[in-house]
Design a protein around this motif. Structure first.
Motif, PDB file in Angstrom:
ATOM      1  N   ASN A   1       4.924  33.812 -13.205  1.00 53.68           N
ATOM      2  CA  ASN A   1       4.324  32.542 -13.618  1.00 53.68           C
ATOM      3  C   ASN A   1       5.313  31.387 -13.514  1.00 53.68           C
ATOM      4  N   GLU A   2       6.203  31.478 -12.541  1.00 45.71           N
ATOM      5  CA  GLU A   2       7.159  30.413 -12.266  1.00 45.71           C
ATOM      6  C   GLU A   2       6.665  29.600 -11.076  1.00 45.71           C
ATOM      7  N   CYS A   3       6.761  28.290 -11.190  1.00 45.68           N
ATOM      8  CA  CYS A   3       6.276  27.406 -10.138  1.00 45.68           C
ATOM      9  C   CYS A   3       7.230  27.460  -8.945  1.00 45.68           C
ATOM     10  N   THR A   4       6.734  27.909  -7.819  1.00 50.43           N
ATOM     11  CA  THR A   4       7.537  27.967  -6.598  1.00 50.43           C
ATOM     12  C   THR A   4       7.272  26.784  -5.671  1.00 50.43           C
ATOM     13  N   PHE A   5       6.152  26.115  -5.871  1.00 51.55           N
ATOM     14  CA  PHE A   5       5.799  24.946  -5.056  1.00 51.55           C
ATOM     15  C   PHE A   5       4.884  24.065  -5.892  1.00 51.55           C
TER      16      PHE A   5
ATOM     17  N   HIS B   1       5.250  10.430   9.449  1.00 50.79           N
ATOM     18  CA  HIS B   1       5.819  10.561   8.111  1.00 50.79           C
ATOM     19  C   HIS B   1       5.194  11.707   7.317  1.00 50.79           C
ATOM     20  N   ILE B   2       3.859  11.725   7.211  1.00 50.47           N
ATOM     21  CA  ILE B   2       3.202  12.723   6.365  1.00 50.47           C
ATOM     22  C   ILE B   2       3.334  14.120   6.960  1.00 50.47           C
ATOM     23  N   VAL B   3       3.011  14.278   8.244  1.00 47.98           N
ATOM     24  CA  VAL B   3       3.074  15.598   8.878  1.00 47.98           C
ATOM     25  C   VAL B   3       4.495  16.162   8.882  1.00 47.98           C
ATOM     26  N   PRO B   4       5.535  15.406   9.288  1.00 47.06           N
ATOM     27  CA  PRO B   4       6.891  15.971   9.214  1.00 47.06           C
ATOM     28  C   PRO B   4       7.313  16.356   7.801  1.00 47.06           C
ATOM     29  N   THR B   5       6.902  15.583   6.794  1.00 43.46           N
ATOM     30  CA  THR B   5       7.233  15.931   5.408  1.00 43.46           C
ATOM     31  C   THR B   5       6.538  17.222   4.992  1.00 43.46           C
ATOM     32  N   MET B   6       5.295  17.401   5.400  1.00 43.39           N
ATOM     33  CA  MET B   6       4.591  18.634   5.091  1.00 43.39           C
ATOM     34  C   MET B   6       5.276  19.834   5.735  1.00 43.39           C
ATOM     35  N   MET B   7       5.696  19.702   6.965  1.00 43.33           N
ATOM     36  CA  MET B   7       6.377  20.803   7.647  1.00 43.33           C
ATOM     37  C   MET B   7       7.715  21.126   6.981  1.00 43.33           C
ATOM     38  N   ARG B   8       8.365  20.118   6.444  1.00 41.70           N
ATOM     39  CA  ARG B   8       9.668  20.339   5.812  1.00 41.70           C
ATOM     40  C   ARG B   8       9.538  20.929   4.414  1.00 41.70           C
ATOM     41  N   LYS B   9       8.521  20.530   3.665  1.00 45.15           N
ATOM     42  CA  LYS B   9       8.400  20.957   2.275  1.00 45.15           C
ATOM     43  C   LYS B   9       7.449  22.125   2.064  1.00 45.15           C
ATOM     44  N   TRP B  10       6.703  22.517   3.081  1.00 44.35           N
ATOM     45  CA  TRP B  10       5.700  23.555   2.882  1.00 44.35           C
ATOM     46  C   TRP B  10       6.372  24.887   2.565  1.00 44.35           C
ATOM     47  N   PRO B  11       5.853  25.646   1.608  1.00 43.37           N
ATOM     48  CA  PRO B  11       6.485  26.925   1.243  1.00 43.37           C
ATOM     49  C   PRO B  11       6.496  27.902   2.407  1.00 43.37           C
ATOM     50  N   PRO B  12       7.560  28.655   2.581  1.00 43.62           N
ATOM     51  CA  PRO B  12       7.646  29.589   3.720  1.00 43.62           C
ATOM     52  C   PRO B  12       6.632  30.719   3.604  1.00 43.62           C
TER      53      PRO B  12
ATOM     54  N   MET C   1       0.842  -1.196   0.000  1.00 46.33           N
ATOM     55  CA  MET C   1       0.000   0.000   0.000  1.00 46.33           C
ATOM     56  C   MET C   1       0.876   1.244   0.000  1.00 46.33           C
ATOM     57  N   PHE C   2       0.439   2.264  -0.765  1.00 44.83           N
ATOM     58  CA  PHE C   2       1.107   3.557  -0.807  1.00 44.83           C
ATOM     59  C   PHE C   2       0.097   4.636  -0.433  1.00 44.83           C
ATOM     60  N   THR C   3       0.573   5.667   0.220  1.00 44.40           N
ATOM     61  CA  THR C   3      -0.232   6.852   0.509  1.00 44.40           C
ATOM     62  C   THR C   3       0.366   8.038  -0.225  1.00 44.40           C
ATOM     63  N   ALA C   4      -0.475   8.760  -0.948  1.00 40.87           N
ATOM     64  CA  ALA C   4      -0.040   9.953  -1.681  1.00 40.87           C
ATOM     65  C   ALA C   4      -0.593  11.189  -0.994  1.00 40.87           C
ATOM     66  N   ALA C   5       0.223  12.236  -0.917  1.00 45.51           N
ATOM     67  CA  ALA C   5      -0.191  13.521  -0.341  1.00 45.51           C
ATOM     68  C   ALA C   5       0.137  14.605  -1.353  1.00 45.51           C
ATOM     69  N   ILE C   6      -0.858  15.415  -1.691  1.00 45.82           N
ATOM     70  CA  ILE C   6      -0.680  16.431  -2.723  1.00 45.82           C
ATOM     71  C   ILE C   6      -1.468  17.680  -2.332  1.00 45.82           C
ATOM     72  N   ALA C   7      -0.921  18.834  -2.701  1.00 42.38           N
ATOM     73  CA  ALA C   7      -1.561  20.121  -2.446  1.00 42.38           C
ATOM     74  C   ALA C   7      -1.608  20.918  -3.743  1.00 42.38           C
ATOM     75  N   ARG C   8      -2.224  22.089  -3.687  1.00 45.86           N
ATOM     76  CA  ARG C   8      -2.329  22.920  -4.880  1.00 45.86           C
ATOM     77  C   ARG C   8      -0.993  23.609  -5.147  1.00 45.86           C
ATOM     78  N   PRO C   9      -0.491  23.562  -6.381  1.00 43.65           N
ATOM     79  CA  PRO C   9       0.781  24.238  -6.693  1.00 43.65           C
ATOM     80  C   PRO C   9       0.652  25.745  -6.615  1.00 43.65           C
ATOM     81  N   ARG C  10       1.792  26.407  -6.467  1.00 41.37           N
ATOM     82  CA  ARG C  10       1.819  27.861  -6.351  1.00 41.37           C
ATOM     83  C   ARG C  10       2.791  28.448  -7.374  1.00 41.37           C
ATOM     84  N   PHE C  11       2.450  29.630  -7.865  1.00 40.65           N
ATOM     85  CA  PHE C  11       3.246  30.315  -8.871  1.00 40.65           C
ATOM     86  C   PHE C  11       3.470  31.757  -8.424  1.00 40.65           C
ATOM     87  N   ASN C  12       4.619  32.319  -8.839  1.00 41.61           N
ATOM     88  CA  ASN C  12       4.915  33.707  -8.502  1.00 41.61           C
ATOM     89  C   ASN C  12       4.383  34.628  -9.588  1.00 41.61           C
ATOM     90  N   SER C  13       4.704  35.905  -9.474  1.00 39.08           N
ATOM     91  CA  SER C  13       4.202  36.895 -10.427  1.00 39.08           C
ATOM     92  C   SER C  13       4.749  36.674 -11.829  1.00 39.08           C
TER      93      SER C  13
END
Length: 245
Positions: A128-132, A179-190, A114-126
């Protein structure tokens, strides 16, 4: 509609040739259509779906609720089983090439993970470059264990990856918290100030809820506050991981 699944049956129904009917399809007079099976929504489900949509509107009153939340602080998670092999697999070989011999302990009980996937909405700057990109990670339900004896695959004491099976509430809770929560805290955009992130999951019996005692002890860490949100019943279209695009 059950009599419209075959060109031969349709041609016979309209008393025309199959080739003539095929030409009608090519001209666009008749079009193929796939009729999917949708979840059966009852009246309570429909009311809950309307409330769900209204709660996603920004504002304090009906006059100001005119725009949906951007949902940048929503994370969708979902699990899926993957079989390590298939009973039969189609492939293409050369004229004199022979297929490889494949065997297993059982053709009915194929090992799976079994695998668990976690995904959020991507973000772009002014610009139009993907920052997350929103792709947090895919987490396997596996663990490492030292081999107890020598074998043709590994020597005694070698760390071997094994599959977690069955996956129950204890395993999903451990995956979410450790696993999921620590990864979110590490990868979440500042960003400045505290961050409240909603984690949307389905209503599987193995999932914990916001009121879980262990979750209440860890759902606030630093500037992060995590809220577990259960998607509505009979509504897989409200979780982007359930949509086949």
């Amino acid at each position: 509609m059950g009599d419209r699944t075959c060109i031969r049956d349709l041609a016979k129904m309209f008393h025309i040739g199959e080739t003539t009917f095929w030409r009608m399809i090519k001209r666009g007079n008749v079009r193929p259509h796939t009729n999917p099976l949708h979840p059966g929504l009852q009246d309570p489900n429909m009311v809950q779906r309307v409330k769900w949509v209204i709660n996603l509107l920004e504002g304090d009153n009906p006059q100001t609720k005119r725009q949906y939340q951007p949902m940048f602080d929503f994370v969708h998670i979902d699990e899926k089983w993957f079989y390590l092999s298939k009973k039969a697999q189609r492939m293409y070989l050369g004229r004199d090439e022979r297929g490889k011999y494949k065997s297993g302990k059982s053709s009915k009980f194929i090992p799976k993970v079994m695998f668990t996937a976690a995904i959020a909405r991507p973000r772009f700057n002014s610009q139009n470059e993907c920052t997350f990109d929103g792709k947090l990670m895919i987490f396997p339900f596996t663990y490492q264990e030292a081999a107890k004896r020598n074998s043709k695959n590994s020597d005694k004491g070698t760390m071997v990856t094994k599959v977690v099976e069955p996956v129950r509430k204890k395993e999903t809770s451990d995956m979410l918290i450790n696993h999921i929560v620590p990864t979110m805290m590490r990868k979440w955009p500042p960003s400045e100030g505290p961050k409240t992130i909603s984690i949307q999951q389905d209503n599987a019996r193995t999932h914990i809820t916001q009121s879980d005692i262990i979750w209440q002890q860890v759902h606030q860490q630093g500037d992060f506050t995590f809220i577990l949100v259960q998607q509505l019943r009979n509504s897989p279209d409200l979780n982007i991981l359930d949509l086949n695009v």
